[in-house]
Design an enzyme around this catalytic site. Structure first.
Site: not given
Lengths: 526, 526
Positions: B240-241, B244-245, B264, B301, B392
């Site tokens: 995810g983002s 978040g990660g 990832e 991604c 991004e």
């Protein structure tokens, strides 16, 4: 030969203002050499050189890296007596130990030399294209392991050679293709400088780029902190205390770009003596363990600090013999006044815990810095209720926990923190204690049957690591050639022109390495 | 068939008070089912069951794990139309994509099934004893990979099947022998429940222990936070983002027992178009990239969000054609109002940056939740000076950086954050741009020649990961069977009785797996 300076790449440097000396615990006096602590400018220079060197070093062939590693081993041997004398004067350890550790260190270097010369360690995997695949064509993808970048290695107090300047972390990093900056351990800065000089000589002789190695002196934490926080540093290796390793881990995790830290930290290495073993072999094991607990004054990560048994006459007899035997052993010099100071403090804290009984301690007077071995006992319920009793006492000390029954013993194992090793002593009974084995396996990196945890064989099957806090990442080992995995990452080339691929991935397989091609393991070309 | 409940092991449960619904972005309406968010009690139950299940599951044979994984694949196929319809209703993605992703998901499960059935993945290494070795005898040491323990998997918004409930993280964890607790993604909780039901059916059919899998619903962050902080959880998988990660990574690193998180995260996947490629193939590449940028509404991604070229007429022409082509492509529905909201916000923030020029954007009116593709350009110096431009924009968006020269292009690459992929478009010129290739290799996990980064082949040679923030640990991949390495650790048995060793390490090699015995690779017994 010892200058007290830092190696910033190939150059000796001492522009900082802080200095320190090492200490001889046998004579209880400071050693003569004055070491210059690395300044911020020197840290910048070393990291910049390492970054530049990485661009070249990551492309150095396995054959050349093999030469480099072997030459380091040769140059360490060429240091001869001076290295051994310096080692002893900075550690208080006997010459035999110094010689043994030097052998281990050069063996490690040569093992990695062979690994990279052969070359298959990069785990090349090739999936060739299939332009006719439905619904979409399959592209050509080729993978291999590549180095992470500059690695910082922290020397360990208790292994000036095998886990320090040119120890396992450094050898593995060089083999991977990573430049290394060593934060030299202040207790053996002279030994560190000598080994650093061997690395630099080897680097120059074999044409390695300047900056592939630097050696920074430091008596405090500042140099280490600066290095771990430095954006140019891509990974960290550490062997030492939980407090030190965890601090580095936290710093690295808090960076804007977090980096991996492999810290191999403390461990009390639980030993389970099962009922039959205590009954039949109790006396033998007691004698063996008296030796293992006092080996190297107990200054090993794998020292057996905790023995678990079922409370009965056999265990009492084991404790009695162990206590009698351990006081017969001549005490030995510990590494440094700080180390023996911590040992005595931690032992005193432990002895102050309620329910702990001292079974053996040495009464006679000892020379300065000599470690006084001790054996204590405690009831299982007391141990379970007080996690202070679970802490490591780094030195010639062990505690026997007398458990009420097997269920309590299993509960104790399951409540322990992660450990480097676990040992089971058994006589035709192991098959009846599957749940004990399972519980122990869950907490450790290596499990030993009828032996002692001290002595870490350097071989491919070795795991020296384990669940936290034995290490910061149980997925890696610090010993054995597999330890190279800490410093590399997988990398894929997609549809890349054959002639521009690294040799490891070319159709022709010019290195003749073992690869997995379309799912089949082969040394052949494509 | 959808109940809206959590699976706590094999049982459906909904004891909490919070509920939520999923949303159909095509109809712009909520879907009918009401999902019950997992309560603290249910989290405790799931983690406790997982811990218990681990004791049994870690000993399940490769053959049985193979059955389990294949049965999950079968049961997912058995869900038939209901799964595809639910998938489409919760994502706005077309049926073809749903079918393709289902195929990919069952392919992944079956790949891992084959891996564990064959069994050599445990990397057994055996160093046999040498009692006559001098100066001390050599002990027998045997190593293999064993599972870490319960793994928490976070479902990804953009891959409801392949990177969610029974996606790569889960399949790899089951293969390793780790129970899995899925924190279901709230945008496709119905799809998640259906797949969870398939896993539970498969677990029951093949006799896996209750608790080997749980599926927890949650619309906010609380459930995920509780899981990552839970002492029973031993590793985390996330797609995810970056925000978040990183939050999960930080939480895991701050635990008293830190655990590995493989996240990832985002990537802008730089593409370098070299001068000859722009001159000779510019028009072709422009058309190809118009497709790659808008594929799946750019919700990948590996979407190419950054194109780097040398400012000249050829690049201008490439930009012109790309801009013309991209507006010809029919816009498509994005996953959720939140996703399109973020897309429009991030695009607007980007467009507000000084020096950014919009080259293509769609003028016509679109249905609700349809993504409006856009192409922008910027000068190299402007890009270098403003890191906001490096972020991004998740959606059908790409930015072309017009570099003054190759040196500037190389500098830009070296200043980028870590990326999943890097692509080079070249026509008989790649050999002249070695330093560009080196710089790119240093920043990415996969490098592509004359292709597009979208489309991640599921094969052993794939690396889907890369330097931070493409992933939290570049030493692992999220795709391909090697991704099992995230959930396992090496473990050594020393002097262990042969009959009590796991089959993988017994002298007889009853599984016939490939092992390294005393340095030699062999399938033979000892």
């Amino acid at each position: 030969m010892i200058t007290g300076k830092n190696y910033i790449g190939n150059l000796l440097s001492s522009i900082g203002n802080k200095t320190f000396k090492t200490f001889n615990p046998q004579t209880n006096l400071e050693n003569e050499f004055v070491f210059s602590e690395a300044s911020n400018v020197e840290i910048e220079q070393a990291t910049e050189l390492a970054t530049e060197a990485f661009q070249k070093f990551q492309k150095v062939t396995g054959a050349k890296k093999c030469e480099f590693l072997n030459e380091i081993a040769n140059e360490i041997e060429n240091l001869g007596d001076e290295l051994i004398k310096t080692y002893c004067s900075e550690t208080g350890l006997p010459e035999g130990r110094a010689l043994g550790e030097r052998d281990r260190t050069v063996f490690q270097l040569r093992s990695f030399a062979n690994l990279v010369k052969e070359g298959s360690w990069v785990e090349a995997v090739i999936d060739t294209a299939d332009p006719n695949r439905q619904p979409i064509p399959k592209v050509d993808i080729r993978k291999m392991l590549i180095p992470l970048g500059p690695v910082v290695v922290f020397g360990a107090s208790n292994f000036p050679l095998a886990y320090s300047t040119a120890g396992g972390d450094t050898a593995a990093a060089f083999a991977a293709g990573c430049p290394v900056i060593v934060k030299s351990h202040p207790m053996h800065a002279g030994t560190g400088e000598l080994v650093a000089s061997a690395i630099i000589k080897a680097a120059e002789k074999t044409g390695m780029p300047n900056g592939v190695f630097s050696n920074l002196n430091s008596s405090g934490i500042e140099v280490g902190v600066s290095l771990v926080k430095h954006p140019a540093v891509k990974a960290v290796g550490f062997t030492g205390s939980i407090r030190g390793g965890r601090a580095l881990y936290d710093m690295a995790a808090q960076r804007s770009e977090p980096i991996p830290v492999f810290a191999e930290m403390g461990s009390i290495n639980p030993v389970v003596i099962l009922p039959n073993a205590a009954k039949i072999k109790g006396t033998d094991w007691a004698k063996t363990y008296a030796g293992s607990i006092t080996l190297g004054s107990g200054q090993f990560c794998t020292n057996p600090g905790l023995i678990l048994g079922i409370k009965n006459d056999d265990l009492s007899s084991f404790i009695k013999v162990l206590s009698e035997e351990i006081v017969k052993i001549e005490p030995s010099c510990m590494l440094h006044p700080n180390i023996i100071g911590n040992y005595e403090n931690n032992k005193a804290k432990m002895l102050a815990q309620k329910g702990l009984e001292t079974k053996a301690t040495l009464d006679k007077e000892l020379s300065a810095n000599y470690g006084r071995q001790a054996i204590t006992t405690v009831e299982g319920a007391t141990f379970l209720a007080n996690t202070n009793l679970h802490q490591e006492v780094f030195g010639p000390y062990s505690m026997i926990v007398q458990c009420e029954n097997i269920a309590q013993l299993e509960e104790i194992i399951s409540k322990l923190e992660g450990q480097l090793t676990g040992t089971i002593l058994a006589e035709n009974e192991l098959e009846n204690y599957g749940s004990i084995v399972d519980a122990l396996q869950n907490r450790v990196g290596r499990i030993i049957f009828n032996g002692v945890p001290t002595g870490v064989e350097v071989c491919p099957a070795m795991v020296h690591g384990g669940p936290y806090p034995a290490s910061t990442d149980s997925r890696f080992t610090a010993v054995g050639t597999e330890s190279i995995k800490r410093w590399v990452r997988p990398f894929s080339f997609q549809s890349w022109p054959n002639e521009l691929l690294p040799n490891e991935l070319k159709n022709e397989n010019p290195l003749g390495i073992l690869r997995v091609v379309d799912g089949k393991r082969t040394n052949s070309n494509i």
